[in-house]
Every structure is written in structure tokens, then in C-alpha cells.
Design a protein around this motif. Sequence first.
Motif, PDB file in Angstrom:
ATOM      1  N   ASP A   1       0.803  -1.216   0.000  1.00  0.00           N
ATOM      2  CA  ASP A   1       0.000   0.000   0.000  1.00  0.00           C
ATOM      3  C   ASP A   1       0.839   1.271   0.000  1.00  0.00           C
ATOM      4  O   ASP A   1       0.314   2.372   0.219  1.00  0.00           O
ATOM      5  CB  ASP A   1      -0.935   0.019   1.215  1.00  0.00           C
ATOM      6  CG  ASP A   1      -1.925  -1.134   1.179  1.00  0.00           C
ATOM      7  OD1 ASP A   1      -2.253  -1.576   0.052  1.00  0.00           O
ATOM      8  OD2 ASP A   1      -2.352  -1.595   2.253  1.00  0.00           O
ATOM      9  N   ALA A   2       2.135   1.121  -0.216  1.00  0.00           N
ATOM     10  CA  ALA A   2       2.996   2.306  -0.214  1.00  0.00           C
ATOM     11  C   ALA A   2       2.624   3.222  -1.374  1.00  0.00           C
ATOM     12  O   ALA A   2       2.345   2.749  -2.486  1.00  0.00           O
ATOM     13  CB  ALA A   2       4.465   1.894  -0.313  1.00  0.00           C
ATOM     14  N   PRO A   3       2.572   4.524  -1.152  1.00  0.00           N
ATOM     15  CA  PRO A   3       2.215   5.451  -2.238  1.00  0.00           C
ATOM     16  C   PRO A   3       3.270   5.464  -3.337  1.00  0.00           C
ATOM     17  O   PRO A   3       4.466   5.290  -3.081  1.00  0.00           O
ATOM     18  CB  PRO A   3       2.125   6.808  -1.537  1.00  0.00           C
ATOM     19  CG  PRO A   3       3.010   6.670  -0.339  1.00  0.00           C
ATOM     20  CD  PRO A   3       2.882   5.238   0.104  1.00  0.00           C
ATOM     21  N   VAL A   4       2.802   5.653  -4.542  1.00  0.00           N
ATOM     22  CA  VAL A   4       3.702   5.705  -5.689  1.00  0.00           C
ATOM     23  C   VAL A   4       4.371   7.068  -5.728  1.00  0.00           C
ATOM     24  O   VAL A   4       3.702   8.096  -5.594  1.00  0.00           O
ATOM     25  CB  VAL A   4       2.921   5.463  -6.994  1.00  0.00           C
ATOM     26  CG1 VAL A   4       3.855   5.538  -8.204  1.00  0.00           C
ATOM     27  CG2 VAL A   4       2.204   4.133  -6.933  1.00  0.00           C
ATOM     28  N   PRO A   5       5.695   7.129  -5.878  1.00  0.00           N
ATOM     29  CA  PRO A   5       6.363   8.434  -5.955  1.00  0.00           C
ATOM     30  C   PRO A   5       5.825   9.270  -7.105  1.00  0.00           C
ATOM     31  O   PRO A   5       5.353   8.745  -8.121  1.00  0.00           O
ATOM     32  CB  PRO A   5       7.842   8.063  -6.170  1.00  0.00           C
ATOM     33  CG  PRO A   5       7.962   6.670  -5.647  1.00  0.00           C
ATOM     34  CD  PRO A   5       6.650   6.010  -5.896  1.00  0.00           C
ATOM     35  N   LYS A   6       5.888  10.581  -6.945  1.00  0.00           N
ATOM     36  CA  LYS A   6       5.314  11.479  -7.933  1.00  0.00           C
ATOM     37  C   LYS A   6       6.045  11.415  -9.270  1.00  0.00           C
ATOM     38  O   LYS A   6       5.446  11.664 -10.321  1.00  0.00           O
ATOM     39  CB  LYS A   6       5.335  12.917  -7.402  1.00  0.00           C
ATOM     40  CG  LYS A   6       4.428  13.140  -6.198  1.00  0.00           C
ATOM     41  CD  LYS A   6       4.447  14.592  -5.763  1.00  0.00           C
ATOM     42  CE  LYS A   6       3.500  14.826  -4.573  1.00  0.00           C
ATOM     43  NZ  LYS A   6       3.507  16.243  -4.127  1.00  0.00           N
ATOM     44  N   HIS A   7       7.357  11.104  -9.245  1.00  0.00           N
ATOM     45  CA  HIS A   7       8.103  11.085 -10.500  1.00  0.00           C
ATOM     46  C   HIS A   7       7.876   9.814 -11.299  1.00  0.00           C
ATOM     47  O   HIS A   7       8.329   9.706 -12.444  1.00  0.00           O
ATOM     48  CB  HIS A   7       9.603  11.250 -10.219  1.00  0.00           C
ATOM     49  CG  HIS A   7      10.196  10.077  -9.489  1.00  0.00           C
ATOM     50  ND1 HIS A   7      10.112   9.937  -8.114  1.00  0.00           N
ATOM     51  CD2 HIS A   7      10.869   8.989  -9.941  1.00  0.00           C
ATOM     52  CE1 HIS A   7      10.716   8.819  -7.758  1.00  0.00           C
ATOM     53  NE2 HIS A   7      11.179   8.215  -8.838  1.00  0.00           N
TER      54      HIS A   7
END
Length: 234
Positions: free
Chosen positions: A189-195
Motif C-alpha cells: 500500500d505504499a504510495p507511488v512516488p510522484k516522479h
Amino acid sequence: ANKRSGYHFHFPLAKPLSFLVKPNPIHSSHFSASSERERNCKRIAGSGSERGSILIWNWYWSGNHAMFLRAISRPLMAKVKQTTGIVGLDVVPNAKEVLISLYSKTLNEIQAVPPDEGYRKAVESFTKHRLKVCQEEEDWEAIEKRLGCGQVEELIEEARDELKLIEKMIEWDPWGVPDDYECEVIENDAPVPKHVPLHRPGPLPEEFYSTLEKLQLNSKEAPPAVTSGESKAE
């Protein structure tokens, strides 16, 4: 010296036309009398004179230069690719030969995969098609145009990656997994990095949802299966 367009050209003529003269007189037995032209050249060659040697040499060149030019004109007239326009991807001058070798090796290596597996069928299908195109076309431009899958250098990289994947698939043996094997699902469930770009699939057709709804309704209406224990109890 000739002055042309602001440049001077000097042509040393210490031995004028000496390169046109054959070192040794051509013997008349070198030619057959199958035509009037050859009989005339044979008669001139029999004299053994320097002029006769020049004439025979010109005749010999005029009869063979066309064959020579045909042999070398095709590769010389082919357009040479200067760059791929992709950083780190160099031009491969003999891309056609490299692709034919890689595709032939791919078809040989994929034989280790069971013939009824979808992976083998897919690999054999597109590899045979690409191999046929490479064998039929003469230059890289025609190959890229017919396949429409990128540059030939990119196709070479894909073919090499496919060979590595075949080796891994044989090692992993995914088709040897039993039917009752339960795969462990690991959720993150870790958020996906913006880049990092998110590749979202497009919407599915309406037929998919209608078919899925029918299957769900049928599964609800179907009676529960009777186990062996319940049948014995009755």
C-alpha cells in the motif's frame, strides 16, 4: 593546370595512357569465335601489337564491367543510417544479418518450451513473421517499414531480451506448476512516488461488463454442490 571554381588542379602525365595498356599481349586463344565481334577481337589479338592489346582490353572491360557494377551497386546504393536518434543505441551496419541470426536462434531455443503453451505459440508466431520479412527485404528501411515495430537496432535489442527471457522461463518452469498450487499475494500500500508515471489501462468495452454480470448471476442461482459427506448422511 586548370582553373575551375577558384581551385587549381594539377594532373601529372609522366606516362600518359600507360595504365590502359595490358602488360603482356593477349593471346588469341583467350577468346572463342562465337560471334563476329569476338572473331574480330581474336584477329586483332593475334597481331600482338600494343594497339591490339588496348582494343582487346577495352572489349574485355566493356563485357565484364556491367556484371561487376551489378554486383556492387546494390550495397553501394543502399542508404546508410547515420544515427538512431536514441541515446546509447548505436547504428548496426549489418542489422539484417544480425536479426536473421537472432530470430533463428530464438526459434531453436523456444523448442524447449512445451508446444501447447501460449508463450511458445506467441513467440514462434511473431518471430517467424519477422524472420520472413528480414529474409525477403534487402535493406533496413524496408524492414522497418514492413514490420512497423521501431528501428532495426531496437528489434535487435528486443530479440536479445527475448532470448534471455526464454532462458529464464525454462529455468522457472511456470508450466510445471500443479493446478492446486496457491500463489501467495503480497500487497503493498505504499504510495507511488510522484516522479513515477502511472500507466492506467483504458476503459473496458460494455460487452465485458455484461458478460461478467451474467456470470455472477449464474453463480448465485446455481445450487451449492453436494459433498460426499452430505450424500452419505442422507
